[in-house]
Enzyme design. Structure first.
Site, PDB file in Angstrom:
ATOM      1  N   ARG A 116       1.127  -1.326   0.362  1.00 55.00           N
ATOM      2  CA  ARG A 116      -0.188  -0.151  -0.001  1.00 55.00           C
ATOM      3  C   ARG A 116       0.528   1.125  -0.338  1.00 55.00           C
ATOM      4  NH1 ARG A 116      -3.328  -3.317   3.819  1.00 55.00           N
ATOM      5  NH2 ARG A 116      -4.683  -4.128   2.594  1.00 55.00           N
ATOM      6  N   LYS A 138       4.182  11.195 -10.663  1.00 55.10           N
ATOM      7  CA  LYS A 138       3.242  11.122 -11.385  1.00 55.10           C
ATOM      8  C   LYS A 138       4.034   9.121 -11.529  1.00 55.10           C
ATOM      9  CE  LYS A 138       0.438  14.043 -14.387  1.00 55.10           C
ATOM     10  NZ  LYS A 138       0.325  14.890 -15.821  1.00 55.10           N
ATOM     11  N   GLU A 180      12.558  19.101 -23.753  1.00 58.23           N
ATOM     12  CA  GLU A 180      11.353  19.841 -22.146  1.00 58.23           C
ATOM     13  C   GLU A 180      12.228  21.071 -22.066  1.00 58.23           C
ATOM     14  OE1 GLU A 180       9.405  17.542 -22.241  1.00 58.23           O
ATOM     15  OE2 GLU A 180       9.298  15.911 -22.836  1.00 58.23           O
ATOM     16  N   LYS A 222       9.503  22.792 -12.409  1.00 58.38           N
ATOM     17  CA  LYS A 222       8.318  22.181 -12.328  1.00 58.38           C
ATOM     18  C   LYS A 222       8.215  21.586 -10.847  1.00 58.38           C
ATOM     19  CE  LYS A 222       7.364  17.209 -13.674  1.00 58.38           C
ATOM     20  NZ  LYS A 222       7.280  15.702 -14.625  1.00 58.38           N
ATOM     21  N   GLU A 232      -3.311  17.573 -10.842  1.00 59.76           N
ATOM     22  CA  GLU A 232      -3.869  18.622 -12.020  1.00 59.76           C
ATOM     23  C   GLU A 232      -4.988  18.719 -12.009  1.00 59.76           C
ATOM     24  OE1 GLU A 232      -1.592  16.650 -14.957  1.00 59.76           O
ATOM     25  OE2 GLU A 232      -2.949  17.427 -16.937  1.00 59.76           O
ATOM     26  N   ARG A 237      -1.222  22.534 -14.235  1.00 59.73           N
ATOM     27  CA  ARG A 237       0.327  21.770 -14.260  1.00 59.73           C
ATOM     28  C   ARG A 237      -0.254  21.134 -15.596  1.00 59.73           C
ATOM     29  NH1 ARG A 237       2.189  16.043 -10.259  1.00 59.73           N
ATOM     30  NH2 ARG A 237       3.863  15.839 -12.280  1.00 59.73           N
ATOM     31  N   ASN A 241       1.773  19.793 -20.162  1.00 59.34           N
ATOM     32  CA  ASN A 241       1.585  19.397 -21.529  1.00 59.34           C
ATOM     33  C   ASN A 241       1.691  19.844 -23.343  1.00 59.34           C
ATOM     34  OD1 ASN A 241       0.958  16.806 -19.559  1.00 59.34           O
ATOM     35  ND2 ASN A 241      -1.120  18.219 -19.752  1.00 59.34           N
ATOM     36  N   HIS A 244       2.492  18.490 -25.977  1.00 57.22           N
ATOM     37  CA  HIS A 244       2.195  17.392 -26.010  1.00 57.22           C
ATOM     38  C   HIS A 244       1.524  16.329 -26.156  1.00 57.22           C
ATOM     39  CE1 HIS A 244       6.022  17.413 -23.302  1.00 57.22           C
ATOM     40  NE2 HIS A 244       6.356  15.943 -23.087  1.00 57.22           N
ATOM     41  N   HIS A 248       2.264  13.305 -29.104  1.00 52.10           N
ATOM     42  CA  HIS A 248       2.141  12.081 -28.326  1.00 52.10           C
ATOM     43  C   HIS A 248       0.997  11.317 -29.784  1.00 52.10           C
ATOM     44  CE1 HIS A 248       2.071  12.643 -23.528  1.00 52.10           C
ATOM     45  NE2 HIS A 248       2.925  11.965 -24.272  1.00 52.10           N
ATOM     46  N   HIS A 262      10.851  10.250 -27.959  1.00 50.37           N
ATOM     47  CA  HIS A 262       9.149  11.602 -27.378  1.00 50.37           C
ATOM     48  C   HIS A 262      10.155  13.098 -27.484  1.00 50.37           C
ATOM     49  CE1 HIS A 262       7.094  13.062 -24.127  1.00 50.37           C
ATOM     50  NE2 HIS A 262       7.745  13.476 -23.754  1.00 50.37           N
TER      51      HIS A 262
HETATM   52  N1  LIG Z   1       6.428  11.451 -14.463  1.00 50.78           N
HETATM   53  C1  LIG Z   1       6.962  11.785 -15.724  1.00 50.78           C
HETATM   54  O1  LIG Z   1       6.663  12.673 -15.599  1.00 50.78           O
HETATM   55  C2  LIG Z   1       7.180  11.206 -16.818  1.00 50.78           C
HETATM   56  C3  LIG Z   1       7.272  12.883 -17.839  1.00 50.78           C
HETATM   57  C4  LIG Z   1       8.033  12.480 -19.098  1.00 50.78           C
HETATM   58  C5  LIG Z   1       8.997  11.001 -18.974  1.00 50.78           C
HETATM   59  N2  LIG Z   1       8.231   9.793 -18.609  1.00 50.78           N
HETATM   60  C6  LIG Z   1       8.122   8.655 -18.694  1.00 50.78           C
HETATM   61  O2  LIG Z   1       9.509   8.680 -18.948  1.00 50.78           O
HETATM   62  C7  LIG Z   1       9.913   8.118 -20.000  1.00 50.78           C
HETATM   63  C8  LIG Z   1      11.538   8.236 -21.103  1.00 50.78           C
HETATM   64  O3  LIG Z   1      11.941   8.615 -20.246  1.00 50.78           O
HETATM   65  P1  LIG Z   1      13.561   8.705 -20.636  1.00 50.78           P
HETATM   66  O4  LIG Z   1      13.846   9.136 -22.342  1.00 50.78           O
HETATM   67  O5  LIG Z   1      14.501   8.656 -19.817  1.00 50.78           O
HETATM   68  O6  LIG Z   1      13.491   7.007 -21.467  1.00 50.78           O
HETATM   69  P2  LIG Z   1      14.830   5.363 -20.592  1.00 50.78           P
HETATM   70  O7  LIG Z   1      14.694   5.490 -19.487  1.00 50.78           O
HETATM   71  O8  LIG Z   1      14.264   4.445 -21.326  1.00 50.78           O
HETATM   72  O9  LIG Z   1      16.199   5.777 -21.212  1.00 50.78           O
HETATM   73  C9  LIG Z   1      16.730   5.557 -22.389  1.00 50.78           C
HETATM   74  C10 LIG Z   1      17.594   4.828 -22.458  1.00 50.78           C
HETATM   75  O10 LIG Z   1      18.762   5.612 -21.940  1.00 50.78           O
HETATM   76  C11 LIG Z   1      19.528   4.739 -21.134  1.00 50.78           C
HETATM   77  N3  LIG Z   1      19.645   5.182 -20.824  1.00 50.78           N
HETATM   78  C12 LIG Z   1      19.887   5.790 -18.926  1.00 50.78           C
HETATM   79  N4  LIG Z   1      20.224   6.531 -18.495  1.00 50.78           N
HETATM   80  C13 LIG Z   1      22.226   5.963 -19.843  1.00 50.78           C
HETATM   81  C14 LIG Z   1      23.009   7.228 -19.111  1.00 50.78           C
HETATM   82  N5  LIG Z   1      23.273   7.947 -18.676  1.00 50.78           N
HETATM   83  N6  LIG Z   1      23.876   6.390 -19.999  1.00 50.78           N
HETATM   84  C15 LIG Z   1      23.934   5.756 -20.801  1.00 50.78           C
HETATM   85  N7  LIG Z   1      22.379   5.335 -20.952  1.00 50.78           N
HETATM   86  C16 LIG Z   1      21.625   5.458 -20.757  1.00 50.78           C
HETATM   87  C17 LIG Z   1      18.257   3.998 -21.401  1.00 50.78           C
HETATM   88  O11 LIG Z   1      18.607   2.236 -20.360  1.00 50.78           O
HETATM   89  C18 LIG Z   1      17.314   3.382 -22.418  1.00 50.78           C
HETATM   90  O12 LIG Z   1      18.209   2.031 -22.820  1.00 50.78           O
HETATM   91  C19 LIG Z   1       8.290   7.409 -20.769  1.00 50.78           C
HETATM   92  O13 LIG Z   1       7.827   6.486 -20.087  1.00 50.78           O
HETATM   93  C20 LIG Z   1       7.460   8.485 -20.381  1.00 50.78           C
HETATM   94  O14 LIG Z   1       6.491   8.698 -20.150  1.00 50.78           O
HETATM   95  C21 LIG Z   1       7.847  10.173 -17.451  1.00 50.78           C
HETATM   96 ZN   LIG Z   2       7.601  15.139 -22.057  1.00 44.15          ZN
END
Ligand SMILES: NC(=O)c1ccc[n+]([C@@H]2O[C@H](COP(=O)([O-])OP(=O)(O)OC[C@H]3O[C@@H](n4cnc5c(N)ncnc54)[C@H](O)[C@@H]3O)[C@@H](O)[C@H]2O)c1
Ligand SMILES: [Zn+2]
Length: 364
Positions: A116, A138, A180, A222, A232, A237, A241, A244, A248, A262
């Site tokens: 939980r 999130k 971003e 942020k 949100e 908040r 987006n 986005h 998306h 992305h």
């Molecule tokens: N929670 C939120 O508010 C929020 C906001 C924006 C995005 N997201 C989510 O985040 C995700 C995308 O995140 P991302 O772009 O970090 O992608 P990711 O986590 O897939 O990382 C991208 C790649 O980089 C590699 N990597 C990570 N750190 C590294 C480093 N220091 N050196 C070399 N390689 C490295 C990872 O293994 C992966 O293959 C999506 O799923 C998206 O929905 C969430």
């Molecule tokens: Zn984004």
């Protein structure tokens, strides 16, 4: 080292930005959770590159997942919860997420529901995760019917953004994160956007001062927006987006794979949001042109035709936009009055949007 407080009352926490933080993680985590045991959650890539830099005094073991978006699944979530249980994690213990947004979102969601809800710490290792996904609470997984559709709001106890970790990040991932940062400037800080026009390249080149400023200012923005509208509910908040809803739709049309990252989709989406705002006489056309020019100068795309898979059908994009979870109550879209001032426009007419998409090169 910079510390930014995310001011959420009893759920408030620090985001620390600096260098050598992976080596100091044990001590910094002990300061917020002195007696907690911890399970490190990471992916194979980050494990190989950075895991040995982190020593946690009360480590209960690691959970290592495959890299990639497909890891944000029900299946991996179930595996992770079982792994936490096998490692004997209790209610007062911690999950420590080390990786990009995929690991942060999955580990955060597991922490939200395991027993939980237990505490977790974010150690983001991509630029995108440092400036965006690690802050704000999130958490989510993807489902067959869409991205991020099952999740929870669950704030971390601490965020450690180690700029040294970005040394190993591929350039395309750096550029995706920069999209971003550009977004923050466009939605709420014209000064940041102007600074990026001059220093965007330096951020990509990992110039230490430029990188620290870009991450710290993004986190600060942020944190402020999240503190004002944690769940949100007020619309504040929602401005996060910007770009986005268009983005998306593009990501979905290109198959959520490597074809379009992305950040690349968000870059095109931000440029489109400004062009649409200008077309609707909400924002000066000169601002829309400047947005396109500055984003383009960093090597990010700004036009539909630059996305692989183009041309897209206007109706397909429109259907995706209407289904985007952020588009509730008519067609809600983040638009702009000028660079540095975005707002939530409600009830955007689909016919108007369709005409705009066709003018942008989508098939009628
Ligand atoms: N929670 C939120 O508010 C929020 C906001 C924006 C995005 N997201 C989510 O985040 C995700 C995308 O995140 P991302 O772009 O970090 O992608 P990711 O986590 O897939 O990382 C991208 C790649 O980089 C590699 N990597 C990570 N750190 C590294 C480093 N220091 N050196 C070399 N390689 C490295 C990872 O293994 C992966 O293959 C999506 O799923 C998206 O929905 C969430
Ligand atoms: Zn984004």
């Amino acid at each position: 080292m910079r510390t930014i407080r995310v001011g959420l009352g009893e759920r408030a926490y620090d985001a620390v930005i600096g260098r050598g933080l992976l080596e100091r993680a044990g001590e910094l985590i002990a300061a917020v959770a002195p007696d907690a045991r911890a399970v490190v959650v990471t992916d194979e890539t980050v494990e190989a590159l950075h895991r040995e830099r982190i020593r946690l005094p009360q480590s209960a073991g690691d959970a290592v997942l495959e890299p990639g978006e497909q890891t944000k699944s029900f299946d991996r979530l179930a595996w992770l919860c079982e792994r936490l249980s096998d490692l004997g994690l209790g209610r007062r213990d911690l999950v420590v997420a080390i990786g990009g947004g995929v690991i942060g979102d999955l580990a955060g969601f597991a922490a939200a529901i395991y027993m939980r809800g237990i505490g977790y710490v974010q150690i983001p290792t991509t630029l995108l995760a440092q400036v965006d996904s690690s802050i704000g609470g999130k958490t989510a997984i993807d489902t067959a019917w869409g991205k991020n559709l099952v999740g929870a709001f669950h704030q971390p106890r601490l965020v450690l953004a180690d700029l040294d970790a970005l040394d190993t990040l591929p350039d395309r991932q750096m550029r995706s994160g920069l999209a971003e940062v550009l977004k923050y400037g466009l939605l709420g800080d014209a000064g940041l956007f102007g600074w990026l026009a001059e220093n965007g390249r330096a951020v990509l080149d990992r110039d230490p001062a430029a990188l620290e400023h870009a991450v710290a200012r993004s986190v600060e923005m942020k944190a402020e927006i999240v503190a004002a509208d944690e769940h949100e509910t007020t619309g504040r908040r929602a401005v996060l987006n910007l770009g986005h809803t268009f983005g998306h739709a593009l990501e979905a049309e290109t198959g959520l794979g490597d074809a379009l990252s992305h950040g690349e989709a968000v870059a095109i989406g931000c440029a489109m949001a400004f062009r649409f705002s200008a077309a609707e006489s909400l924002c000066p056309p000169s601002d829309a042109r400047r947005v396109e020019e500055v984003i383009g100068s960093t090597g990010l795309p700004t036009r539909l035709e630059q996305a692989s898979g183009a041309p897209f059908a206007a109706d397909a994009l429109l259907a995706r936009m209407a289904h985007d979870k952020k588009a509730d109550a008519g067609l809600g879209l983040i638009l702009a009055r000028r660079i540095g001032e975005a707002f939530l426009a409600k009830g955007v007419e689909p016919a108007t949007l369709r005409r705009f998409l066709v003018a942008e090169g989508a098939l009628s």
